[in-house]
Design a protein around this motif. Structure first.
Motif, short mmCIF file in Angstrom:
data_model
loop_
_atom_site.label_atom_id
_atom_site.label_comp_id
_atom_site.label_asym_id
_atom_site.label_seq_id
_atom_site.Cartn_x
_atom_site.Cartn_y
_atom_site.Cartn_z
N TRP A 293 44.90 49.40 44.47
CA TRP A 293 44.52 50.47 44.16
C TRP A 293 44.24 50.43 42.60
CZ3 TRP A 293 42.54 52.22 48.19
CH2 TRP A 293 43.11 52.08 49.45
N ALA A 294 43.64 52.04 42.09
CA ALA A 294 43.33 51.84 40.44
C ALA A 294 44.89 52.06 40.14
CB ALA A 294 42.78 53.10 40.35
N SER A 295 45.71 52.60 40.38
CA SER A 295 46.84 52.71 39.67
C SER A 295 47.48 51.13 39.53
CB SER A 295 48.10 53.66 40.46
OG SER A 295 48.06 53.10 41.74
N GLN A 296 47.47 50.35 40.54
CA GLN A 296 48.01 49.02 40.35
C GLN A 296 47.13 48.38 39.31
OE1 GLN A 296 47.41 48.41 44.63
NE2 GLN A 296 49.54 47.37 44.44
N ALA A 297 45.99 48.40 39.21
CA ALA A 297 44.92 47.58 38.24
C ALA A 297 45.59 48.22 36.83
CB ALA A 297 43.45 47.89 38.57
N LEU A 298 45.71 49.52 36.69
CA LEU A 298 45.90 50.13 35.56
C LEU A 298 47.34 49.54 35.03
CD1 LEU A 298 44.56 53.59 35.71
CD2 LEU A 298 43.76 51.90 34.26
N ARG A 299 48.29 49.07 35.88
CA ARG A 299 49.56 48.83 35.45
C ARG A 299 49.71 46.98 35.47
NH1 ARG A 299 51.57 52.92 39.62
NH2 ARG A 299 52.30 54.62 38.13
N SER A 300 48.42 46.63 35.79
CA SER A 300 48.55 45.12 35.82
C SER A 300 48.39 44.59 34.40
CB SER A 300 47.38 44.75 36.32
OG SER A 300 45.90 44.78 35.69
N SER A 301 48.91 43.27 34.34
CA SER A 301 48.91 42.42 33.12
C SER A 301 47.52 42.34 32.23
CB SER A 301 49.87 41.47 32.97
OG SER A 301 49.56 40.24 32.05
N ARG A 302 47.28 42.48 31.03
CA ARG A 302 46.10 42.13 30.59
C ARG A 302 45.78 40.38 30.74
NH1 ARG A 302 43.73 45.89 27.89
NH2 ARG A 302 45.28 47.82 27.37
N THR A 303 46.76 39.65 30.50
CA THR A 303 46.94 38.36 30.58
C THR A 303 46.34 37.77 31.91
OG1 THR A 303 49.00 37.98 30.60
CG2 THR A 303 47.84 37.83 28.28
N LYS A 304 47.10 38.39 32.91
CA LYS A 304 46.71 38.05 34.39
C LYS A 304 45.51 38.53 34.89
CE LYS A 304 51.61 36.74 35.27
NZ LYS A 304 52.57 36.78 35.73
N ASN A 305 45.20 39.82 34.31
CA ASN A 305 43.94 40.44 34.87
C ASN A 305 42.85 40.66 34.00
OD1 ASN A 305 42.61 41.57 36.95
ND2 ASN A 305 43.84 43.54 36.96
N PRO A 306 42.38 39.75 33.20
CA PRO A 306 41.11 39.95 32.40
C PRO A 306 39.90 40.28 32.96
CG PRO A 306 41.47 37.48 32.39
CD PRO A 306 42.53 38.34 33.19
N ASP A 307 39.72 40.24 34.27
CA ASP A 307 38.54 40.40 34.86
C ASP A 307 38.39 42.02 35.08
OD1 ASP A 307 37.04 38.06 35.87
OD2 ASP A 307 39.21 37.82 36.04
N PHE A 308 39.63 42.78 35.02
CA PHE A 308 39.63 44.29 34.80
C PHE A 308 39.60 44.78 33.71
CE2 PHE A 308 42.33 47.90 34.53
CZ PHE A 308 41.53 48.82 35.45
N TRP A 309 40.71 44.32 32.63
CA TRP A 309 40.69 44.80 31.54
C TRP A 309 39.49 44.56 30.55
CZ3 TRP A 309 43.66 48.68 30.74
CH2 TRP A 309 44.90 49.00 31.27
N GLU A 310 38.79 43.55 30.76
CA GLU A 310 37.83 43.14 29.87
C GLU A 310 36.46 43.83 30.27
OE1 GLU A 310 37.61 38.90 29.31
OE2 GLU A 310 39.44 38.98 28.61
N ASP A 311 36.44 44.66 31.55
CA ASP A 311 35.28 45.33 32.05
C ASP A 311 35.45 46.72 31.86
OD1 ASP A 311 33.26 46.76 33.66
OD2 ASP A 311 33.15 44.67 35.00
N GLU A 312 34.92 47.35 30.76
CA GLU A 312 35.03 48.65 30.65
C GLU A 312 34.66 49.74 31.67
OE1 GLU A 312 36.22 52.13 28.39
OE2 GLU A 312 36.42 49.97 27.69
N ALA A 313 33.64 49.48 32.47
CA ALA A 313 33.11 50.23 33.68
C ALA A 313 34.17 50.25 34.72
CB ALA A 313 31.83 49.48 34.16
N LEU A 314 34.89 49.14 35.03
CA LEU A 314 36.12 48.92 35.63
C LEU A 314 37.22 50.02 35.20
CD1 LEU A 314 36.29 45.50 37.25
CD2 LEU A 314 35.69 47.50 38.49
N VAL A 315 37.80 49.76 33.83
CA VAL A 315 38.80 50.50 33.44
C VAL A 315 38.35 51.95 33.53
CG1 VAL A 315 40.06 51.02 31.30
CG2 VAL A 315 39.44 48.67 31.98
N GLN A 316 37.17 52.25 33.39
CA GLN A 316 36.75 53.95 33.40
C GLN A 316 36.90 54.14 34.59
OE1 GLN A 316 32.95 54.27 31.48
NE2 GLN A 316 33.92 54.00 29.49
N GLU A 317 36.42 53.62 35.63
CA GLU A 317 36.54 53.98 37.10
C GLU A 317 37.93 54.16 37.63
OE1 GLU A 317 35.50 55.24 40.84
OE2 GLU A 317 34.08 55.10 39.05
#
Length: 152
Positions: A96-120
């Motif tokens: 879920w979104a809450s899990q992605a937001l709490r994920s590590s930037r180093t282990k989840n760059p595909d999320f954190w480096e995509d502004e559209a995903l972070v905004q969603e």
């Protein structure tokens, strides 16, 4: 909720990045019109629709469509050590979104480096985003303070 997918894909040496927005819109339309895709598991349907319009496995547009249509976000990616650049098994854990937001930037760059995903994710889990944003702001202020003191 957390689901893990292992996906095998062949990537072209020179992938086609043209018309990504139009192809993403087409994938979304396919999900609403193709009976086979409508009856699939929603996550599998998104992955299949994106594949049909030419996206590889979990390309950015696939991840964005997953987030919008299913509420699932990348939480972590793994690429086996022996993978070649063109033939790979990708293992992705979705949550879920809450899990992605709490994920590590180093282990989840595909999320954190995509502004559209972070905004969603921020839109879907505003209370978690407020906490994460406050933490990011504190860290930025701490770094500014250290730099203003000459790095000492």
């Amino acid at each position: 909720m957390s689901r893990t997918y292992t996906y095998y894909q062949h990537r072209d040496d020179d992938p086609d990045y043209s018309n990504e927005e139009e192809r993403a819109e087409l994938a979304a339309r396919l999900l609403d019109t193709v009976p086979e895709l409508i009856t699939m598991d929603p996550t599998d349907g998104v992955i299949e629709a994106c594949s049909r319009v030419g996206f590889n496995g979990f390309d950015c547009e696939t991840l964005r469509l997953l987030a919008r249509r299913t509420g699932e976000f990348p939480v972590s990616f793994q690429l086996p050590k022996r993978a070649t650049s063109n033939h790979s098994h990708y293992t992705i854990r979705l949550g879920w979104a809450s899990q992605a937001l709490r994920s590590s930037r180093t282990k989840n760059p595909d999320f954190w480096e995509d502004e559209a995903l972070v905004q969603e994710a921020a839109r879907q889990a505003p209370e978690v985003w407020d906490q994460v944003k406050a933490e990011l702001d504190r860290e930025a202020r701490r770094i500014e303070f250290v730099l203003s003191r000459g790095g000492h």
